[in-house]
Design a protein around this motif. Sequence first.
Motif, PDB file in Angstrom:
ATOM      1  N   ILE A 156       2.732 107.767  -0.699  1.00 49.26           N
ATOM      2  CA  ILE A 156       3.903 107.282  -1.086  1.00 49.26           C
ATOM      3  C   ILE A 156       3.937 105.810  -0.866  1.00 49.26           C
ATOM      4  O   ILE A 156       4.322 104.758  -1.207  1.00 49.26           O
ATOM      5  CB  ILE A 156       5.587 108.178  -1.393  1.00 49.26           C
ATOM      6  N   VAL A 157       3.953 106.102   1.307  1.00 44.82           N
ATOM      7  CA  VAL A 157       4.475 104.641   1.760  1.00 44.82           C
ATOM      8  C   VAL A 157       3.065 103.962   1.443  1.00 44.82           C
ATOM      9  O   VAL A 157       3.185 102.449   1.243  1.00 44.82           O
ATOM     10  CB  VAL A 157       3.615 104.778   3.247  1.00 44.82           C
ATOM     11  N   LYS A 158       1.540 104.349   1.063  1.00 44.76           N
ATOM     12  CA  LYS A 158       0.321 103.440   0.962  1.00 44.76           C
ATOM     13  C   LYS A 158       0.842 103.216  -0.164  1.00 44.76           C
ATOM     14  O   LYS A 158       0.934 101.879  -0.583  1.00 44.76           O
ATOM     15  CB  LYS A 158      -0.913 104.212   0.413  1.00 44.76           C
ATOM     16  N   ALA A 159       1.571 103.820  -1.057  1.00 41.61           N
ATOM     17  CA  ALA A 159       1.980 102.619  -3.122  1.00 41.61           C
ATOM     18  C   ALA A 159       2.715 101.475  -2.628  1.00 41.61           C
ATOM     19  O   ALA A 159       2.786 100.874  -3.575  1.00 41.61           O
ATOM     20  CB  ALA A 159       1.819 104.010  -3.928  1.00 41.61           C
ATOM     21  N   VAL A 160       3.890 102.398  -1.780  1.00 44.51           N
ATOM     22  CA  VAL A 160       4.433 101.302  -1.695  1.00 44.51           C
ATOM     23  C   VAL A 160       4.401 100.152  -1.091  1.00 44.51           C
ATOM     24  O   VAL A 160       4.827  98.411  -1.393  1.00 44.51           O
ATOM     25  CB  VAL A 160       5.749 102.126  -0.749  1.00 44.51           C
ATOM     26  N   GLN A 161       3.488  99.975   0.278  1.00 46.09           N
ATOM     27  CA  GLN A 161       3.165  98.833   0.785  1.00 46.09           C
ATOM     28  C   GLN A 161       2.068  98.261   0.073  1.00 46.09           C
ATOM     29  O   GLN A 161       2.529  96.502  -0.647  1.00 46.09           O
ATOM     30  CB  GLN A 161       1.938  99.204   2.046  1.00 46.09           C
ATOM     31  N   ARG A 162       1.602  98.668  -1.366  1.00 43.46           N
ATOM     32  CA  ARG A 162       0.334  97.652  -2.901  1.00 43.46           C
ATOM     33  C   ARG A 162       2.007  97.064  -2.799  1.00 43.46           C
ATOM     34  O   ARG A 162       1.444  95.898  -3.278  1.00 43.46           O
ATOM     35  CB  ARG A 162       0.071  98.745  -2.966  1.00 43.46           C
ATOM     36  N   ALA A 163       2.716  98.041  -4.028  1.00 46.23           N
ATOM     37  CA  ALA A 163       3.276  97.277  -4.364  1.00 46.23           C
ATOM     38  C   ALA A 163       4.554  95.861  -3.895  1.00 46.23           C
ATOM     39  O   ALA A 163       4.506  95.611  -4.751  1.00 46.23           O
ATOM     40  CB  ALA A 163       4.874  98.169  -5.056  1.00 46.23           C
ATOM     41  N   MET A 164       4.467  96.142  -2.363  1.00 47.15           N
ATOM     42  CA  MET A 164       5.858  95.241  -1.883  1.00 47.15           C
ATOM     43  C   MET A 164       4.747  94.140  -1.702  1.00 47.15           C
ATOM     44  O   MET A 164       5.261  93.174  -0.869  1.00 47.15           O
ATOM     45  CB  MET A 164       6.488  96.062  -0.867  1.00 47.15           C
ATOM     46  N   GLY A 165       3.485  94.343  -0.829  1.00 53.09           N
ATOM     47  CA  GLY A 165       3.041  93.132  -0.182  1.00 53.09           C
ATOM     48  C   GLY A 165       3.100  92.216   0.711  1.00 53.09           C
ATOM     49  O   GLY A 165       4.027  93.523   1.829  1.00 53.09           O
ATOM     50  N   ASP A 166       3.199  91.394   1.302  1.00 52.31           N
ATOM     51  CA  ASP A 166       3.568  90.858   2.295  1.00 52.31           C
ATOM     52  C   ASP A 166       5.328  90.713   2.722  1.00 52.31           C
ATOM     53  O   ASP A 166       5.215  90.560   3.796  1.00 52.31           O
ATOM     54  CB  ASP A 166       2.982  89.131   2.486  1.00 52.31           C
ATOM     55  N   ASP A 167       5.963  91.270   1.802  1.00 51.72           N
ATOM     56  CA  ASP A 167       7.218  91.399   2.095  1.00 51.72           C
ATOM     57  C   ASP A 167       7.964  92.523   2.899  1.00 51.72           C
ATOM     58  O   ASP A 167       8.583  92.641   3.192  1.00 51.72           O
ATOM     59  CB  ASP A 167       8.308  91.504   0.354  1.00 51.72           C
ATOM     60  N   LEU A 168       6.860  93.157   3.431  1.00 58.76           N
ATOM     61  CA  LEU A 168       6.734  94.854   3.930  1.00 58.76           C
ATOM     62  C   LEU A 168       6.019  94.823   5.672  1.00 58.76           C
ATOM     63  O   LEU A 168       5.382  94.310   5.141  1.00 58.76           O
ATOM     64  CB  LEU A 168       6.722  95.999   3.214  1.00 58.76           C
ATOM     65  N   LEU A 169       7.163  95.634   6.348  1.00 58.83           N
ATOM     66  CA  LEU A 169       6.053  95.804   6.940  1.00 58.83           C
ATOM     67  C   LEU A 169       6.187  96.833   6.929  1.00 58.83           C
ATOM     68  O   LEU A 169       7.448  97.754   7.880  1.00 58.83           O
ATOM     69  CB  LEU A 169       7.064  94.796   8.729  1.00 58.83           C
ATOM     70  N   PHE A 170       5.329  97.997   7.791  1.00 61.09           N
ATOM     71  CA  PHE A 170       5.044  99.088   8.384  1.00 61.09           C
ATOM     72  C   PHE A 170       5.347  99.242   9.416  1.00 61.09           C
ATOM     73  O   PHE A 170       4.251  98.813   9.600  1.00 61.09           O
ATOM     74  CB  PHE A 170       4.314 100.334   6.964  1.00 61.09           C
TER      75      PHE A 170
END
Lengths: 157, 179
Positions: free
Chosen positions: B41-55
Amino acid sequence: MALEAGKQAPDFSLNTTPDQRVSLRDFRGRNVVLAFYPADWSPVCSDQLPIYSELMPEFRKLGAEVLGISVDGVWCHLAFAKHRNLRFPLLSDFEPKGGIARTYDVYRKGEGVSERALFVIDREGMIRWSYVSPIGVNPGADGILEALEGLSQGRKP
Amino acid sequence: MSTLRPTLNAQDHIQGRPDAPIQLVEYGDYECPFCGRAHLIVKAVQRAMGDDLLFAFRNFPLSQVHPHALRAAQAAEAAGLQDRFWPMHDLLFQNQQFLEDGHLLRYAGLIGCDVDQFAQDIDSEEVAEKVRSDFLSGARSGVNGTPTFFINGERYDASWEPDVLLSVLQELRGVRELR
């Protein structure tokens, strides 16, 4: 309304295994974290207690022992503690059912189980912090750690 | 409200831009099945959020319940000493049933670690201390099971089903854009 900080913690003597009893007064001179929880095996309890188990070294550094307590019987506690590798005793508040939960004012009559309630009791047997979590919410350990740290800072050398 | 303590710092493993407006931190356990699902799920969210997300990922191994969890966390940190934390992190979650020492060494080789060095580091005090300090930071931050997420420093208690989590993150991003 659970017993609050400043009250003397009611003493108890409960079985933790079929032939072992534990009393609160046995822990005079140590801090005690008394963790009431509704039931062995329930999903939330199954997360909550292992976290305390992992934190035993930290609790010990803060001069504290942990006691879990629920209305389950000793055989149920034995199986649950073994399955989860718990490193602290589970007390059986079984007969009369919830008797000790009632003295701490954390018994839920409708369901016949205790609240998910935490008490930090100091070396003299005084309640120094208490917290009742919504029954389905695991309270974690941050409140306990803070309360214990407050006790060790306030203690005269 | 439970907050992340300490906040993100140089000790953390992060993915994404350090100045990203949304920070998602996970406390996880490599042997926990829920964390295995959260990983996807984190992977999918990272793809969707792009540069706006730091994990960022911090270790919270419940070693009494998951006998391989501590060792797996140490493997990720040992790989991290060779700049290979994330490839190891992915392999561990993709192979949750296979976390014996032999597997861990094989994964280290697969991702290009110096395996001898890795074998030393996984037993080192430095790595044990990093995992322990992650765990304690979680306990202090109010982690109450795995996975526990923090969004911009606040514990996130709602569902982490992908559509819910993503919409929460997107809304936060939207709020920031409006400011």
